[in-house]
Scaffold this motif. Structure first.
Motif, mmCIF file in Angstrom:
data_model
loop_
_atom_site.group_PDB
_atom_site.id
_atom_site.type_symbol
_atom_site.label_atom_id
_atom_site.label_comp_id
_atom_site.label_asym_id
_atom_site.label_seq_id
_atom_site.Cartn_x
_atom_site.Cartn_y
_atom_site.Cartn_z
ATOM 1 N N ALA A 1 1.166 -0.666 -0.209
ATOM 2 C CA ALA A 1 -0.305 -0.051 0.248
ATOM 3 C C ALA A 1 1.090 1.131 -0.257
ATOM 4 C CB ALA A 1 -0.805 -0.094 0.972
ATOM 5 N N HIS A 2 1.270 1.308 0.749
ATOM 6 C CA HIS A 2 2.802 2.071 1.065
ATOM 7 C C HIS A 2 3.572 2.498 -0.577
ATOM 8 C CE1 HIS A 2 6.935 4.375 1.743
ATOM 9 N NE2 HIS A 2 6.003 4.752 1.608
ATOM 10 N N ASP A 3 4.189 1.113 -1.228
ATOM 11 C CA ASP A 3 4.696 2.075 -2.758
ATOM 12 C C ASP A 3 3.730 2.459 -3.430
ATOM 13 O OD1 ASP A 3 6.802 1.009 -1.297
ATOM 14 O OD2 ASP A 3 6.621 -0.988 -1.826
ATOM 15 N N LEU A 4 2.627 1.681 -2.945
ATOM 16 C CA LEU A 4 1.412 2.457 -4.350
ATOM 17 C C LEU A 4 0.682 3.925 -3.613
ATOM 18 C CD1 LEU A 4 -0.803 -1.514 -5.310
ATOM 19 C CD2 LEU A 4 1.897 -0.120 -6.393
ATOM 20 N N GLY A 5 1.113 4.434 -3.063
ATOM 21 C CA GLY A 5 0.325 5.139 -2.412
ATOM 22 C C GLY A 5 -0.552 5.135 -2.327
ATOM 23 N N ALA A 6 -1.071 4.165 -1.678
ATOM 24 C CA ALA A 6 -2.894 3.635 -1.424
ATOM 25 C C ALA A 6 -2.706 4.578 0.523
ATOM 26 C CB ALA A 6 -3.247 2.784 -1.646
ATOM 27 N N PRO A 7 -3.403 4.455 0.724
ATOM 28 C CA PRO A 7 -4.545 5.020 2.531
ATOM 29 C C PRO A 7 -4.730 3.886 3.637
ATOM 30 C CG PRO A 7 -6.069 6.230 1.196
ATOM 31 C CD PRO A 7 -4.700 5.276 -0.246
ATOM 32 N N TYR A 8 -5.082 2.921 2.605
ATOM 33 C CA TYR A 8 -5.711 1.596 3.286
ATOM 34 C C TYR A 8 -5.288 0.165 2.809
ATOM 35 C CZ TYR A 8 -8.778 5.500 4.510
ATOM 36 O OH TYR A 8 -9.990 6.668 5.002
ATOM 37 N N VAL A 9 -5.020 -0.496 3.914
ATOM 38 C CA VAL A 9 -5.088 -1.839 3.743
ATOM 39 C C VAL A 9 -6.317 -2.413 4.613
ATOM 40 C CG1 VAL A 9 -4.020 -4.347 4.431
ATOM 41 C CG2 VAL A 9 -2.194 -2.336 3.619
ATOM 42 N N ARG A 10 -6.946 -3.124 4.269
ATOM 43 C CA ARG A 10 -8.745 -4.662 3.693
ATOM 44 C C ARG A 10 -8.478 -5.690 3.895
ATOM 45 N NH1 ARG A 10 -11.907 -7.137 0.796
ATOM 46 N NH2 ARG A 10 -10.938 -8.027 0.195
ATOM 47 N N VAL A 11 -8.134 -5.928 5.614
ATOM 48 C CA VAL A 11 -8.079 -7.252 6.375
ATOM 49 C C VAL A 11 -9.490 -8.075 6.575
ATOM 50 C CG1 VAL A 11 -5.699 -6.553 6.545
ATOM 51 C CG2 VAL A 11 -7.655 -6.207 8.760
ATOM 52 N N PHE A 12 -9.823 -9.218 7.056
ATOM 53 C CA PHE A 12 -10.786 -9.892 7.714
ATOM 54 C C PHE A 12 -10.127 -10.226 8.761
ATOM 55 C CE2 PHE A 12 -11.435 -11.545 2.913
ATOM 56 C CZ PHE A 12 -12.019 -10.417 2.695
ATOM 57 N N PRO A 13 -11.457 -10.429 9.528
ATOM 58 C CA PRO A 13 -11.628 -10.892 11.008
ATOM 59 C C PRO A 13 -10.768 -12.452 10.701
ATOM 60 C CG PRO A 13 -13.573 -10.075 10.458
ATOM 61 C CD PRO A 13 -12.648 -10.041 9.097
ATOM 62 N N GLY A 14 -11.283 -13.465 10.768
ATOM 63 C CA GLY A 14 -11.756 -14.667 9.995
ATOM 64 C C GLY A 14 -11.144 -15.347 11.241
ATOM 65 N N GLY A 15 -12.058 -15.501 12.151
ATOM 66 C CA GLY A 15 -11.978 -15.926 13.656
ATOM 67 C C GLY A 15 -12.978 -17.709 13.525
ATOM 68 N N GLY A 16 -13.895 -17.743 12.580
ATOM 69 C CA GLY A 16 -13.946 -19.283 12.970
ATOM 70 C C GLY A 16 -15.077 -19.447 13.577
ATOM 71 N N ASP A 17 -14.499 -20.766 14.255
ATOM 72 C CA ASP A 17 -15.933 -21.386 15.007
ATOM 73 C C ASP A 17 -15.474 -21.245 16.288
ATOM 74 O OD1 ASP A 17 -17.617 -22.039 13.319
ATOM 75 O OD2 ASP A 17 -16.450 -24.053 12.848
ATOM 76 N N GLN A 18 -13.699 -19.905 16.163
ATOM 77 C CA GLN A 18 -13.603 -19.999 17.953
ATOM 78 C C GLN A 18 -14.874 -19.351 19.162
ATOM 79 O OE1 GLN A 18 -9.087 -18.634 17.847
ATOM 80 N NE2 GLN A 18 -9.993 -17.851 15.824
ATOM 81 N N ASP A 19 -13.735 -19.388 20.098
ATOM 82 C CA ASP A 19 -14.904 -18.970 21.064
ATOM 83 C C ASP A 19 -14.438 -17.246 20.996
ATOM 84 O OD1 ASP A 19 -14.639 -17.368 23.481
ATOM 85 O OD2 ASP A 19 -15.337 -18.437 24.429
#
Length: 262
Positions: free
Chosen positions: A92-110
């Motif tokens: 993102a820095h190298d492309l000049g993008a202000p944001y990175v999107r991520v997911f939770p992905g917690g599955g079936d955990q508590d």
């Protein structure tokens, strides 16, 4: 209101074509899906990253986000997740993008364990993101579908470089009213993802306004100078209509719904 679309809607499209599509249809930005099957991913060399950034700059289109697939609440060791986060932040820095999107992905955990893992990893990634001038945004998705779920994690981190993306389909599927979603996400909000679907049972992407999602109610909560990104999930629904032919009408629909009340 500034508009973007996600390249999830135009899978595999070359960068130059994406830029032309955005500029030609009145979109100020693009959310770039960062995946190995796409032209833009963490495997690009520095020269290739420079070429992508210059292509967007020349076309007058912003790279809003590097949309990664890191799952910050997933079970397992922290190290691989932190390495993935660092790579996305650097891209993102190298492309000049202000944001990175991520997911939770917690599955079936508590849920408490999933929350703790996500907060720990995002907190650990925050200093590097700050150094690179990038903000990591956790999307309302999968194990943390409601705005309250994401706000709980981001609020625990308590760092300005960690924020949220409001995917309006997922908060709706969670049974959360738009006003409630906005209330908890507003202190952390990077931007909003809109889309439309027929029902909770049929999430095939539709043209904006052709489905059941409460888009007006969501847009009514937003500041007029914020970003709204259309995430049309063509990649996962091969039979869905092509996005390019829908972009102009989609832009007009968003602007009409989001127009200030008189």
């Amino acid at each position: 209101m500034k508009l973007a679309f996600s390249t999830l809607g135009v899978p595999g499209m070359p960068v130059a074509d994406v830029v032309r599509l955005a500029a030609g249809n009145g979109y100020q930005g693009v959310e770039l899906r960062a995946h190995a099957e796409e032209p833009v991913n963490v495997g690009l060399t520095q020269l290739e990253r420079s070429v992508v950034a210059e292509e967007f700059k020349r076309g007058g289109v912003e790279i809003l986000t590097v949309a990664g697939y890191a799952k910050v609440a997933a079970e397992g060791d922290d190290k691989p997740v932190l390495s993935e986060l660092a790579g996305l932040v650097d891209l993102a820095h190298d492309l000049g993008a202000p944001y990175v999107r991520v997911f939770p992905g917690g599955g079936d955990q508590d849920p408490a364990d999933a929350d703790a893992a996500a907060a720990r990893r995002l907190g650990a990634a925050a200093p590097h993101a700050a150094d690179r001038g990038v903000r990591i945004l956790l999307e309302t998705h999968d194990s943390h579908r409601a705005g309250a779920d994401v706000a709980r994690v981001v609020g625990t981190v308590g760092h300005g470089q960690i924020g949220a993306i409001w995917d309006v389909m997922h908060t709706w599927l969670a049974g959360e009213e738009p006003a409630a979603s906005h209330a908890v996400l507003a202190p952390h909000l990077g931007y909003v993802q809109v889309k439309d679907i027929a029902s909770a049972e049929d999430t095939t992407p539709l043209p904006l306004g052709a489905g059941t999602l409460p888009l007006k109610e969501c847009l009514d909560t937003l500041d007029q100078d914020g970003w709204v990104c259309w995430e049309y999930e063509k990649r996962w629904y091969a039979g869905a209509a092509g996005l390019p032919e829908l972009l102009t009408a989609g832009r007009e629909h968003i602007l009409r719904l989001g127009a200030p009340k008189q």
